[in-house]
Design a protein around this motif. Structure first.
Motif, PDB file in Angstrom:
ATOM      1  N   GLU A 302       0.912  -1.217  -0.060  1.00 32.62           N
ATOM      2  CA  GLU A 302      -0.173   0.142   0.095  1.00 32.62           C
ATOM      3  C   GLU A 302       1.008   1.153  -0.064  1.00 32.62           C
ATOM      4  N   GLU A 303       1.941   1.241   0.625  1.00 33.83           N
ATOM      5  CA  GLU A 303       2.886   2.458   0.902  1.00 33.83           C
ATOM      6  C   GLU A 303       3.497   2.689  -0.494  1.00 33.83           C
ATOM      7  N   LEU A 304       3.815   1.774  -1.201  1.00 36.60           N
ATOM      8  CA  LEU A 304       4.555   2.039  -2.506  1.00 36.60           C
ATOM      9  C   LEU A 304       3.611   2.471  -3.559  1.00 36.60           C
ATOM     10  N   GLN A 305       2.210   1.904  -3.410  1.00 35.33           N
ATOM     11  CA  GLN A 305       1.380   2.287  -4.455  1.00 35.33           C
ATOM     12  C   GLN A 305       1.097   3.580  -4.062  1.00 35.33           C
ATOM     13  N   GLU A 306       0.958   4.211  -3.010  1.00 35.09           N
ATOM     14  CA  GLU A 306       0.675   5.411  -2.525  1.00 35.09           C
ATOM     15  C   GLU A 306       1.806   6.502  -3.104  1.00 35.09           C
ATOM     16  N   LEU A 307       2.983   5.933  -2.919  1.00 37.15           N
ATOM     17  CA  LEU A 307       4.090   6.770  -3.366  1.00 37.15           C
ATOM     18  C   LEU A 307       4.038   7.036  -4.912  1.00 37.15           C
ATOM     19  N   VAL A 308       3.947   6.073  -5.588  1.00 44.08           N
ATOM     20  CA  VAL A 308       3.818   5.982  -7.150  1.00 44.08           C
ATOM     21  C   VAL A 308       2.724   6.714  -7.549  1.00 44.08           C
ATOM     22  N   GLU A 329       8.258  -7.415  -8.371  1.00 40.63           N
ATOM     23  CA  GLU A 329       6.708  -7.852  -8.344  1.00 40.63           C
ATOM     24  C   GLU A 329       6.029  -6.689  -7.788  1.00 40.63           C
ATOM     25  N   GLN A 330       6.479  -6.318  -6.699  1.00 38.75           N
ATOM     26  CA  GLN A 330       5.779  -5.019  -6.020  1.00 38.75           C
ATOM     27  C   GLN A 330       5.912  -4.033  -6.600  1.00 38.75           C
ATOM     28  N   ALA A 331       7.038  -3.635  -7.303  1.00 36.22           N
ATOM     29  CA  ALA A 331       7.158  -2.621  -8.172  1.00 36.22           C
ATOM     30  C   ALA A 331       6.040  -2.571  -9.411  1.00 36.22           C
ATOM     31  N   GLU A 332       5.975  -3.510  -9.902  1.00 38.74           N
ATOM     32  CA  GLU A 332       5.196  -3.543 -11.143  1.00 38.74           C
ATOM     33  C   GLU A 332       3.576  -3.707 -10.776  1.00 38.74           C
ATOM     34  N   GLU A 333       3.150  -4.203  -9.468  1.00 37.48           N
ATOM     35  CA  GLU A 333       2.007  -4.042  -9.219  1.00 37.48           C
ATOM     36  C   GLU A 333       1.810  -2.487  -9.082  1.00 37.48           C
ATOM     37  N   ALA A 334       2.623  -1.799  -8.343  1.00 42.11           N
ATOM     38  CA  ALA A 334       2.394  -0.372  -8.045  1.00 42.11           C
ATOM     39  C   ALA A 334       2.463   0.540  -9.316  1.00 42.11           C
ATOM     40  N   ILE A 335       3.326   0.192 -10.202  1.00 43.47           N
ATOM     41  CA  ILE A 335       3.241   1.022 -11.571  1.00 43.47           C
ATOM     42  C   ILE A 335       2.124   0.687 -12.405  1.00 43.47           C
ATOM     43  N   GLY A 336       1.893  -0.824 -12.407  1.00 40.87           N
ATOM     44  CA  GLY A 336       0.496  -1.265 -13.220  1.00 40.87           C
ATOM     45  C   GLY A 336      -0.612  -0.454 -13.022  1.00 40.87           C
TER      46      GLY A 336
END
Ligand SMILES: [Zn+2]
Length: 509
Positions: A302-308, A329-336
């Motif tokens: 959630e934190e990473l998604q929010e940052l992106v 994988e986490q980065a892809e989810e967030a960017i995706g």
């Protein structure tokens, strides 16, 4: 501004060309000699290849500059070497002043054991010390340093403890920022650091740096860039990536206007995990040589998604450091979530080191870009220990990334690796081994440091050298078309030209 003529160069594999640049663009490309105005600066190429200017799409020039004037521990193959170099650094410092160093690598030590503060306490009794590992993701702090920082009272996985519960001095990841904040800094010092790196980069043929700003020193580093730019003292171009904590600082009155010119703030650098060397890269399955450990994620999903999302909403480019497959994988989810299929903000994953087939497919699906560091391939000789044979096949799979249509550009991650783009291309082509299906061709290796890097940094993609293309060029001393990959590392840089100015030429003072 006077024009520049590059005489007798090889352009796109064809010999005997004259290239004349004026007003920051290529004005004439012609076979044989051409007439040019009086006062034109002439660079004799003697048949050398002329390329669009080389770009390093991921480096930390301020950190490298700092390293150049601190204790350089790169290449030390045992703690005796580390101690000897530290002694010299301590002697240069005033009593009580912080001493910093960088570049140790326990993988090169006999026994390959992590050092502890006990290894350095006796040679630094009067100074707090922080020695950062070569990867930049963990550091060794001596007892004086632990005392100065009040670390004894803090708990957490980022502060390593021995069986008796005592701090070993090894500090990891996010906890490092609190250590670095104590180091003396100033904009003047940062400017001097940058200038020393800039001169070296120009000699190595670099015209543009994708410059990662330090989380703990962003005020001084942005001020250094702004004051050098305002004074007309920058010779290279900078595409800047700030830490999230600096987003509000960008609004400082006048800062953006003073940066405009050679500097463009492109985006925000976010860390998802650490490094393989330090076993802090976040893996889906545990480390092969440490089955109780799967690395460290810096943020929750959630934190990473929010940052992106925050970066994306500002119209900026998010570039996420992700080395382990779990982090990728986490980065892809967030960017995706924000990129759709076209990824118009060109969000990138930095390093994307361990990227198995399913994750490559996902990157391609969302047009997620990446920057790769080919010299990691030849440096990480211990990678098979960390990951085992099978997983290692998906480590730095450069050719497979390109086959998926993923835009990948090259970087040094300097000071982790040499700034030299030529060495980077050499590593991408040879991988330091005889057999591999992931070796790139010369054309692909060049694209990593030219067209793909332009595209990854929102620069106009020159796509070769023709009339009207930017006069940001790198001239090599030899005809590199068809050159054997192993020989390519020997190629020298004859001249580096940025926006029509010769910023380096061989033989010039
Ligand atoms: Zn980096």
């Amino acid at each position: 501004m006077t024009g520049v003529l590059i005489r007798d160069c090889n352009v796109g594999g064809k010999a005997g060309y004259s290239v004349y640049c004026e007003g920051g663009v290529v004005a004439t490309v012609a076979e044989g000699d051409i007439e040019v105005p009086d006062g034109t600066e002439v660079v004799e190429a003697n048949g050398g290849s002329l390329h669009p200017g080389f770009i390093d799409s991921h480096c930390h020039p301020f950190e490298y500059g700092r390293l150049k004037r601190s204790v350089d521990l790169r290449g030390a193959t045992n703690m005796t070497g580390v101690r000897l170099r530290l002694v010299a650094g301590v002697q240069r410092a005033r009593p009580g002043e912080w001493v910093s160093g960088m570049g140790w690598d326990q993988e090169t030590f006999p026994g390959r054991e992590m050092p502890t503060r006990k290894d350095i306490d006796d040679v630094s009794p009067g100074n707090p010390v922080v020695l950062t590992r070569v990867c930049g993701h963990i550091a060794l702090v001596n007892s004086r340093g632990i005392e100065a920082l009040g670390l004894a009272a803090i708990n957490g996985a980022e502060y390593e403890r021995d069986q008796n519960g005592a701090l070993t001095g090894i500090v990891k990841e996010g906890a490092l920022e609190a250590v670095y904040e104590k180091l003396p800094r100033s904009a003047e010092r940062s400017a001097a650091d940058l200038q020393s790196v800039e001169a070296e980069a120009a000699r190595l043929g670099l015209t543009t740096l994708h410059c990662i700003i330090s989380p703990d020193g962003y005020r001084e580093e942005l001020e250094a860039l702004a004051s050098l730019q305002a004074a007309g003292d920058l010779s290279l171009r900078y595409r800047v990536y700030i830490p999230p904590e600096a987003l509000d600082h960008l609004g400082t009155p006048g800062l953006k206007a003073r940066l405009a010119g050679r500097v463009r703030v492109n985006g925000v650098k976010i860390y998802a995990d650490g490094s393989l060397g330090a076993r802090t890269a976040a893996l889906r399955e545990p480390y092969s040589d440490d089955p109780s450990n799967s690395g460290i994620l810096r943020h929750t999903d959630e934190e990473l998604q929010e940052l992106v999302e925050r970066v994306d909403a500002r119209g900026m480019q998010a570039v996420i450091h992700a080395i382990g497959d779990r982090a990728v994988e986490q980065a892809e989810e967030a960017i995706g979530r924000v990129a759709g299929t076209k990824n118009p903000r060109r969000h990138r994953i930095e390093h994307a080191s361990l990227v198995p087939k399913d994750l490559r497919g996902k990157m391609a699906k969302h047009s997620i870009r990446t920057t790769v560091q080919p010299l990691f391939i030849t440096s990480d000789v211990w990678a098979v220990d960390r990951l085992g044979e099978e997983r290692s096949l998906d480590l730095y799979p450069l050719k497979s990334l390109l086959k998926e249509g993923i835009v990948a550009s090259g970087g040094s991650d300097s000071p982790v690796e040499s700034l030299s783009p030529i060495l980077g291309m050499w590593a991408a082509m040879t991988r330091g081994v005889t057999e591999s299906t992931e070796k790139l061709t010369l054309e692909q290796a060049l694209a990593l440091y030219t067209s793909s890097a332009e595209s990854n940094g929102f620069d106009e993609v020159a796509g070769g050298i023709s009339e009207g293309s930017p006069a940001t060029l790198t001239l090599l001393d030899s005809d590199t078309s068809g050159m054997h990959p192993a020989l390519f590392r020997k190629a020298g840089v004859l001249a580096t030209i940025v926006e029509g100015n010769v910023v380096h030429s061989y033989g010039a003072a």
